[in-house]
Motif scaffolding. Sequence first.
Motif, PDB file in Angstrom:
ATOM      1  N   VAL A 185     -14.478  23.732 -44.293  1.00 27.99           N
ATOM      2  CA  VAL A 185     -15.060  23.743 -45.632  1.00 27.99           C
ATOM      3  C   VAL A 185     -15.284  22.332 -46.162  1.00 27.99           C
ATOM      4  N   ALA A 186     -14.262  21.488 -46.054  1.00 26.99           N
ATOM      5  CA  ALA A 186     -14.298  20.177 -46.707  1.00 26.99           C
ATOM      6  C   ALA A 186     -15.014  19.115 -45.894  1.00 26.99           C
ATOM      7  N   ARG A 187     -15.015  19.236 -44.554  1.00 26.82           N
ATOM      8  CA  ARG A 187     -15.568  18.172 -43.733  1.00 26.82           C
ATOM      9  C   ARG A 187     -16.660  18.644 -42.784  1.00 26.82           C
ATOM     10  N   SER A 209     -17.675   8.008 -41.782  1.00 29.91           N
ATOM     11  CA  SER A 209     -17.820   8.444 -43.163  1.00 29.91           C
ATOM     12  C   SER A 209     -17.422   7.378 -44.174  1.00 29.91           C
ATOM     13  N   HIS A 210     -16.601   6.423 -43.743  1.00 31.73           N
ATOM     14  CA  HIS A 210     -16.182   5.324 -44.627  1.00 31.73           C
ATOM     15  C   HIS A 210     -15.627   4.230 -43.731  1.00 31.73           C
ATOM     16  N   GLN A 211     -16.514   3.345 -43.269  1.00 31.67           N
ATOM     17  CA  GLN A 211     -16.131   2.366 -42.264  1.00 31.67           C
ATOM     18  C   GLN A 211     -14.922   1.558 -42.727  1.00 31.67           C
ATOM     19  N   TYR A 212     -13.963   1.416 -41.802  1.00 31.63           N
ATOM     20  CA  TYR A 212     -12.767   0.639 -42.134  1.00 31.63           C
ATOM     21  C   TYR A 212     -12.834  -0.705 -41.423  1.00 31.63           C
ATOM     22  N   PRO A 213     -12.763  -1.810 -42.202  1.00 29.93           N
ATOM     23  CA  PRO A 213     -12.376  -1.895 -43.605  1.00 29.93           C
ATOM     24  C   PRO A 213     -13.522  -2.052 -44.610  1.00 29.93           C
ATOM     25  N   TYR A 261     -10.249   8.929 -41.754  1.00 31.59           N
ATOM     26  CA  TYR A 261      -8.935   8.623 -42.317  1.00 31.59           C
ATOM     27  C   TYR A 261      -8.811   8.879 -43.814  1.00 31.59           C
ATOM     28  N   ASP A 262      -9.878   8.734 -44.621  1.00 29.31           N
ATOM     29  CA  ASP A 262      -9.728   8.913 -46.072  1.00 29.31           C
ATOM     30  C   ASP A 262     -10.962   9.534 -46.723  1.00 29.31           C
ATOM     31  N   SER A 263     -11.653  10.386 -45.991  1.00 25.18           N
ATOM     32  CA  SER A 263     -12.938  10.897 -46.460  1.00 25.18           C
ATOM     33  C   SER A 263     -12.812  11.848 -47.637  1.00 25.18           C
ATOM     34  N   GLU A 264     -11.594  12.335 -47.930  1.00 21.46           N
ATOM     35  CA  GLU A 264     -11.437  13.247 -49.060  1.00 21.46           C
ATOM     36  C   GLU A 264     -11.705  12.575 -50.400  1.00 21.46           C
ATOM     37  N   PHE A 265     -11.631  11.231 -50.421  1.00 22.07           N
ATOM     38  CA  PHE A 265     -11.741  10.530 -51.696  1.00 22.07           C
ATOM     39  C   PHE A 265     -13.072   9.791 -51.794  1.00 22.07           C
ATOM     40  N   ARG A 266     -14.092  10.555 -52.185  1.00 15.83           N
ATOM     41  CA  ARG A 266     -15.412   9.997 -52.486  1.00 15.83           C
ATOM     42  C   ARG A 266     -15.686  10.300 -53.948  1.00 15.83           C
ATOM     43  N   PHE A 267     -16.076   9.260 -54.717  1.00 16.71           N
ATOM     44  CA  PHE A 267     -16.071   9.366 -56.173  1.00 16.71           C
ATOM     45  C   PHE A 267     -17.459   9.558 -56.788  1.00 16.71           C
ATOM     46  N   SER A 268     -18.485   9.583 -55.973  1.00 15.67           N
ATOM     47  CA  SER A 268     -19.823   9.855 -56.484  1.00 15.67           C
ATOM     48  C   SER A 268     -20.658  10.431 -55.349  1.00 15.67           C
ATOM     49  N   GLN A 296     -22.379  13.478 -52.910  1.00 19.70           N
ATOM     50  CA  GLN A 296     -21.807  14.541 -52.094  1.00 19.70           C
ATOM     51  C   GLN A 296     -20.910  13.959 -51.002  1.00 19.70           C
ATOM     52  N   PRO A 297     -19.898  14.715 -50.564  1.00 22.54           N
ATOM     53  CA  PRO A 297     -19.077  14.254 -49.440  1.00 22.54           C
ATOM     54  C   PRO A 297     -19.934  14.002 -48.200  1.00 22.54           C
ATOM     55  N   ILE A 298     -19.529  13.038 -47.399  1.00 17.73           N
ATOM     56  CA  ILE A 298     -20.243  12.729 -46.159  1.00 17.73           C
ATOM     57  C   ILE A 298     -19.712  13.640 -45.061  1.00 17.73           C
ATOM     58  N   PRO A 299     -20.535  14.540 -44.499  1.00 20.47           N
ATOM     59  CA  PRO A 299     -20.025  15.440 -43.455  1.00 20.47           C
ATOM     60  C   PRO A 299     -19.563  14.667 -42.222  1.00 20.47           C
ATOM     61  N   SER A 300     -18.738  15.323 -41.427  1.00 23.37           N
ATOM     62  CA  SER A 300     -18.214  14.675 -40.225  1.00 23.37           C
ATOM     63  C   SER A 300     -19.307  14.476 -39.187  1.00 23.37           C
ATOM     64  N   LEU A 301     -19.119  13.490 -38.332  1.00 23.86           N
ATOM     65  CA  LEU A 301     -19.995  13.293 -37.179  1.00 23.86           C
ATOM     66  C   LEU A 301     -19.805  14.433 -36.190  1.00 23.86           C
ATOM     67  N   GLN A 302     -18.582  14.886 -36.039  1.00 19.60           N
ATOM     68  CA  GLN A 302     -18.273  15.954 -35.083  1.00 19.60           C
ATOM     69  C   GLN A 302     -19.091  17.204 -35.344  1.00 19.60           C
ATOM     70  N   GLY A 303     -19.324  17.507 -36.623  1.00 17.65           N
ATOM     71  CA  GLY A 303     -20.018  18.742 -36.966  1.00 17.65           C
ATOM     72  C   GLY A 303     -21.520  18.646 -36.978  1.00 17.65           C
ATOM     73  N   LEU A 304     -22.067  17.491 -36.648  1.00 21.52           N
ATOM     74  CA  LEU A 304     -23.514  17.316 -36.725  1.00 21.52           C
ATOM     75  C   LEU A 304     -24.252  18.120 -35.668  1.00 21.52           C
ATOM     76  N   GLU A 305     -23.696  18.211 -34.469  1.00 19.68           N
ATOM     77  CA  GLU A 305     -24.328  18.941 -33.370  1.00 19.68           C
ATOM     78  C   GLU A 305     -23.293  19.810 -32.674  1.00 19.68           C
TER      79      GLU A 305
END
Length: 504
Positions: free
Chosen positions: A192-194, A284-288, A317-324, A326-335
């Motif tokens: 659901v979330a990712r 989804s959120h390049q570190y660092p 690692y921290d994709s749940e916290f996006r403040f503006s 839509q959430p960025i979907p995972s790469l795994q779920g793209l195909e």
Amino acid sequence: MGPDGVASLERPLNRALYACVRGAIQDGSLAPSTRMPPQRDLAAELGLSRNTVMFAYEQLLAEGYLTARTGSGTFVADTAPERFLHAGVAATPHAGTSHATTAHATIAHAHAAAPMQGLSPRGQRLIANASASPTQWGAFMPGVPDLVRFPHRRYAQIAARLWRQPHPEWLSYSHGGGLPALREAVAAHLRVARSVRCDASQVLITEGIHQAIDLVVRMLGTPGETAWVEEPGYWGIRGVLEVSDIGMVPMPVDAEGMTLPASGDARFGYWRRPAPRFIFVTPSHQYPLGAVLTLKRRRELLEFARREGSWIVEDDYDSEFRFSGQPIPSLQGLEPDAPVIYIGTFSKTLYPGLRMGYMVLPPAIAPAFQTAHAELYRAGHLMTQATVAEFMQAGDYAAHIRRMRPLYARRRAILAGLIERYLGPGALHAHTSNAGLHLVMRLPDNADDVAVAARAGARGIMVRPLSRYYMGPSAERGLLLGYACVPEEAIAPAFQTLLECLLA
């Protein structure tokens, strides 16, 4: 070469010097009240840079091994921290030998023995480049959530009830990838979330991201193979690859995330076949730095991995916290059937000391990984897994994340506003996105961000130097500032202290 143009050996020397002096204080070779040599004198005598000595002294001051007396110098503290933990006989200087001379001799001897006796070459490389901070809480420690706002009472109620009549199998070793209830809960949350394509049979519960990476490399890699890693990138991945004898190829990061080699592109002249066995990426959120891997590059990366037989390891690692937005979907779920191993953690959503993460594996390799995990690590903590599973199933996990998002967004806005007010709008790194638990504050190219971080640490402000996240010499200078664990009223005073360290 290191990030400040000094030979790369300079990095481990500041830590080696710190460890040597600390050891001499602990075993009594440097007695209480011994006057330490001035930093400039000691640097000249040992042939080190002053920054190296300054780092060691300031870390020892921060930990209480040394004390500074205005106008008098730096002295060994009267009560070292370990004095309450260890009983030992303090060595005393020979008659006619001054404390300062003893300090010089002790440090010089330890410096000469800096190569770590008995360790393998890869063990020495790991220790020399160790990056974990000795302090893991406070302003502005990156990557740490607000541990005060965690719903301790609700979590404790669940744990207490389960402990009243625990299932015997929950008190034994774990097998099969973790507690089935938690694997089901994780799979449901990720779908659901990712937008992760998975069911519970593909989920493996781990003791954090480091263990997940270690298992991936052990099961799918062979010493001498290579991995692409982001440049800059997470030091923890490099540590695991280092001890596994997997070669690393740094792939530069720009505003669209990890760059990929193109035919005739001179930037990638160092890349030659064979193709990398692994590609480690935080899409989804390049570190660092915070960039988001664009859809175009995601598709190119998946195409490359399929064609070349590489494994993509997606660290979410921290994709749940996006403040503006839509959430960025995972790469795994793209195909469907993507050659991606997805890893995540509860360290940012619950708390780091939980030491719990998860992997989502392609169906073909999931059973082998689950068996190997039990064989290598003798997994357990099933009572904790049962508690987290019920915490998720009851909706408390999702509710906690929803509560923390606006809180972290406010703290981020306060810190970003302070940075722009005092240092200008260009001080925030251009790739920084409105997400995560930290910001990157840029410094001038000639700044020594390692020294600034050391000065800040000596005053109780925890920041991480951006240059330490680079493998190559073309390192940007900056500081990683975590805001999630800092109360709103404490952000401005802590930032003022950091400003003073910048101007020192």
